[in-house]
Design a protein around this motif. Structure first.
Motif, PDB file in Angstrom:
ATOM      1  N   ASN A   1      44.552  96.252  26.823  1.00 21.17           N
ATOM      2  CA  ASN A   1      45.386  95.287  26.099  1.00 21.17           C
ATOM      3  C   ASN A   1      46.676  95.003  26.861  1.00 21.17           C
ATOM      4  N   GLN A   2      47.235  96.039  27.476  1.00 20.57           N
ATOM      5  CA  GLN A   2      48.449  95.834  28.262  1.00 20.57           C
ATOM      6  C   GLN A   2      48.200  94.868  29.416  1.00 20.57           C
ATOM      7  N   ARG A   3      47.079  95.073  30.140  1.00 18.78           N
ATOM      8  CA  ARG A   3      46.796  94.217  31.296  1.00 18.78           C
ATOM      9  C   ARG A   3      46.495  92.779  30.864  1.00 18.78           C
ATOM     10  N   THR A   4      45.721  92.615  29.804  1.00 18.62           N
ATOM     11  CA  THR A   4      45.423  91.266  29.315  1.00 18.62           C
ATOM     12  C   THR A   4      46.706  90.548  28.929  1.00 18.62           C
ATOM     13  N   THR A   5      47.602  91.261  28.235  1.00 20.53           N
ATOM     14  CA  THR A   5      48.869  90.664  27.825  1.00 20.53           C
ATOM     15  C   THR A   5      49.724  90.321  29.041  1.00 20.53           C
ATOM     16  N   ALA A   6      49.724  91.191  30.044  1.00 17.88           N
ATOM     17  CA  ALA A   6      50.480  90.918  31.267  1.00 17.88           C
ATOM     18  C   ALA A   6      50.000  89.623  31.925  1.00 17.88           C
ATOM     19  N   LEU A   7      48.679  89.454  32.008  1.00 16.41           N
ATOM     20  CA  LEU A   7      48.118  88.231  32.591  1.00 16.41           C
ATOM     21  C   LEU A   7      48.471  87.010  31.746  1.00 16.41           C
ATOM     22  N   PHE A   8      48.441  87.172  30.424  1.00 15.43           N
ATOM     23  CA  PHE A   8      48.752  86.087  29.492  1.00 15.43           C
ATOM     24  C   PHE A   8      50.184  85.600  29.706  1.00 15.43           C
ATOM     25  N   ILE A   9      51.095  86.527  29.943  1.00 16.68           N
ATOM     26  CA  ILE A   9      52.490  86.159  30.190  1.00 16.68           C
ATOM     27  C   ILE A   9      52.656  85.590  31.593  1.00 16.68           C
ATOM     28  N   ALA A  10      52.072  86.263  32.588  1.00 19.21           N
ATOM     29  CA  ALA A  10      52.255  85.876  33.993  1.00 19.21           C
ATOM     30  C   ALA A  10      51.746  84.469  34.269  1.00 19.21           C
ATOM     31  N   GLN A  11      50.645  84.077  33.634  1.00 22.49           N
ATOM     32  CA  GLN A  11      50.036  82.788  33.912  1.00 22.49           C
ATOM     33  C   GLN A  11      50.576  81.664  33.030  1.00 22.49           C
ATOM     34  N   GLY A  12      51.658  81.942  32.303  1.00 19.46           N
ATOM     35  CA  GLY A  12      52.358  80.896  31.557  1.00 19.46           C
ATOM     36  C   GLY A  12      51.815  80.609  30.181  1.00 19.46           C
ATOM     37  N   TYR A  13      50.744  81.292  29.782  1.00 13.17           N
ATOM     38  CA  TYR A  13      50.159  81.016  28.467  1.00 13.17           C
ATOM     39  C   TYR A  13      51.097  81.411  27.330  1.00 13.17           C
ATOM     40  N   HIS A  14      51.816  82.512  27.504  1.00 11.28           N
ATOM     41  CA  HIS A  14      52.711  82.981  26.443  1.00 11.28           C
ATOM     42  C   HIS A  14      53.832  81.978  26.202  1.00 11.28           C
ATOM     43  N   LEU A  15      54.455  81.517  27.275  1.00 13.11           N
ATOM     44  CA  LEU A  15      55.549  80.550  27.140  1.00 13.11           C
ATOM     45  C   LEU A  15      55.050  79.243  26.527  1.00 13.11           C
ATOM     46  N   ALA A  16      53.863  78.802  26.945  1.00  6.47           N
ATOM     47  CA  ALA A  16      53.301  77.576  26.372  1.00  6.47           C
ATOM     48  C   ALA A  16      52.989  77.762  24.890  1.00  6.47           C
ATOM     49  N   TYR A  17      52.513  78.945  24.527  1.00  8.31           N
ATOM     50  CA  TYR A  17      52.210  79.249  23.126  1.00  8.31           C
ATOM     51  C   TYR A  17      53.488  79.260  22.291  1.00  8.31           C
ATOM     52  N   ILE A  18      54.558  79.849  22.832  1.00 11.12           N
ATOM     53  CA  ILE A  18      55.831  79.879  22.116  1.00 11.12           C
ATOM     54  C   ILE A  18      56.330  78.456  21.872  1.00 11.12           C
ATOM     55  N   ALA A  19      56.188  77.598  22.868  1.00 10.46           N
ATOM     56  CA  ALA A  19      56.608  76.200  22.716  1.00 10.46           C
ATOM     57  C   ALA A  19      55.799  75.520  21.613  1.00 10.46           C
ATOM     58  N   LYS A  20      54.510  75.838  21.549  1.00 15.44           N
ATOM     59  CA  LYS A  20      53.648  75.271  20.514  1.00 15.44           C
ATOM     60  C   LYS A  20      54.064  75.766  19.134  1.00 15.44           C
ATOM     61  N   LEU A  21      54.385  77.075  19.056  1.00 16.71           N
ATOM     62  CA  LEU A  21      54.850  77.633  17.786  1.00 16.71           C
ATOM     63  C   LEU A  21      56.148  76.974  17.349  1.00 16.71           C
ATOM     64  N   HIS A  22      57.066  76.776  18.293  1.00 14.39           N
ATOM     65  CA  HIS A  22      58.341  76.169  17.960  1.00 14.39           C
ATOM     66  C   HIS A  22      58.129  74.797  17.323  1.00 14.39           C
TER      67      HIS A  22
END
Length: 484
Positions: free
Chosen positions: A365-386
């Motif tokens: 789970n740590q590695r998957t989350t790291a990849l999710f953040i590194a590849q910009g998916y987390h930031l894009a998701y936060i923008a969508k949530l906003h």
């Protein structure tokens, strides 16, 4: 017939059949050597395709649950032939004669602590004003699947498949250091970060390391019930810290409090933001009185005004602020990942404590989350949530002003809930029960107060999991219950 298919279940037909066959083998209904129905007959009996049955049979052969016999079909293998030991004949009699005195052995105060409770089936209600539950439809599932696939590659597995003992995934620590913390104005070294199973696990580790009988802790009132319960469990003496429209009232903090627990960005549960003057006063008082501050930044990623308030930790110059963050809040609660930022000596102690409890958070789970953040998916998701939550935030504000004027505290710049004070004489436990019958799920506020009678008129309305188009009607119905 041992097997049935329920097309109303969310599980695929193939999974249902496979699980039922395995269950039949393990519980002894299908003994070794038993001939299985032909794929054609089983498919006809269950009303499914023969190809589905063949796929299931072939996968069970791979796992040695079934054996493929040429010109004879499939038979049950002996993978489960060895059964467990049988209980002694006198088991029941002995249990009745010598019962365990659990009331004497267990500290029952833990199970009797006051906690937030929501209906298990809250998703089935038309107006779920629940807090802390994201809208699953907004999550980028294909992106998460892609990161999970990458984390499961043979090369990546060499990094995380072994027991890490006390270590965290360096890739996740890197992403937290380089992408998440700077957005809160925090800059920390690897040795100052510890991965936790959510922010609450972080609070428990901090309490286990620092709190014991004789330690005095100031905690916001109203405040986070689970923090209160954790600190009480560790034996600390708690002092309520009053909260007003400017956040925690620094002038009311007792000097004997050695540790302070605060939620400066979005006060839990009132949503108010600690004013700039009080932030400076809080840090100055902590330095003067030799106090530590636990900063719970649980909703740092929800900001709808474009003017983020930096974390209190960003202004900490002498290492007094212990910062807890959550990835579960910004992504999904079931992820159970968070982190602590604190001075190296404390991180080292908590890492040793964590080893005794659970060694480390799941590495995959740590590695998957790291990849999710590194590849910009987390930031894009936060923008969508906003965008989605910002629309609901404005809809909630307008609806509350229309149907419950003057009762709600609006979040200063973000958050996912509104704190409401009902009219004189309101009993929010009774209100919540009545609202549930009308399809409305809300959270009574008394649980957030150290003296529950002070919170009888308060309740919280979350908006992260309710559809925007249902907000207005839900508030209108709630208004009828409150004033009708």
């Amino acid at each position: 017939m041992l097997f049935t298919i329920d097309r109303h279940l969310p599980h695929p037909v193939q999974n249902q059949l496979r699980e039922q066959i395995i269950a039949g083998i393990l519980n002894g209904q299908l003994t070794p050597g038993t001939k299985m129905p032909s794929s054609r007959k089983l498919a006809d009996d269950l009303g499914i395709s023969r190809a589905t049955v063949m796929i299931v049979y072939d996968k069970l052969v791979e796992g040695d649950f079934l054996i493929s016999v040429p010109r004879s079909g499939y038979r049950v293998g002996d993978v489960a032939a060895t059964s467990g030991p049988k209980p002694p004949a006198s088991h029941n009699e002995r249990s009745a004669a010598f019962p365990v005195a659990w009331d004497r052995l267990i500290d029952t105060r833990i199970a009797s602590q006051r906690n937030i409770v929501k209906p298990a089936d809250w998703q089935e209600y038309p107006y779920p004003f629940v807090y802390g539950q994201p809208d699953a439809s907004l999550f980028p599932l294909p992106a998460w699947r892609e990161c999970s696939r990458q984390a499961m590659s043979r090369h990546a597995m060499r990094d995380w498949a072994n027991d890490a003992v006390t270590a965290d995934d360096p890739e996740l620590v890197l992403q937290i250091r380089s992408k998440l913390l700077p957005r809160r104005g925090i800059y920390a070294s690897e040795e100052e970060i510890l991965i936790t199973l959510g922010a609450q696990n972080g609070l428990y580790l901090i309490a286990a390391a620092l709190m014991r009988p004789g330690v005095h802790v100031g905690i916001e009132d109203p405040g986070y019930p689970d923090a209160r319960n954790i600190f009480e469990h560790c034996g600390a003496t708690l002092h309520p810290l009053p909260v007003d429209e400017g956040g925690v009232m620094v002038s009311e903090i007792p000097n004997q409090a050695q540790i302070l627990f605060v939620t400066p960005s979005h006060q839990y549960p009132t949503t108010v933001t600690l004013s700039p003057a009080r932030r400076k006063a809080l840090l100055a008082a902590a330095s003067q009185n030799d106090q530590l501050i636990i900063e719970d930044d649980f909703e740092s990623d929800t900001n709808y005004t474009g003017q983020p308030v930096p974390a209190l930790k960003s202004e900490d110059r002498d290492g007094r602020v212990l910062y807890t963050g959550s990835l579960s809040k910004s992504m999904f609660p079931g992820l159970r990942l968070g982190y602590i930022v604190a001075p190296k000596p404390l991180i080292r102690e908590m890492r040793a404590l964590r080893r005794l409890m659970l060694r480390h958070a799941p590495s995959n789970n740590q590695r998957t989350t790291a990849l999710f953040i590194a590849q910009g998916y987390h930031l894009a998701y936060i923008a969508k949530l906003h965008k989605a939550y910002g629309e609901r935030w404005r809809k909630m504000a307008a609806g509350l002003e229309k149907y419950l004027p003057g009762m709600a505290t609006a979040p200063s710049f973000g958050g996912t809930s509104f704190w409401v004070k009902g009219p004189e004489g309101t009993d929010c436990d009774t209100l919540a029960a009545r609202a549930l019958k009308e399809g409305i799920v809300l959270e009574p506020g008394a649980v957030h107060f150290m003296a529950p009678e002070r919170g009888e008129r308060y309740f919280r309305l979350g908006f992260s999991s309710i559809a925007t188009e249902r907000i207005d009607d839900g508030l209108k119905r709630l208004s009828t219950l409150l004033t009708g």
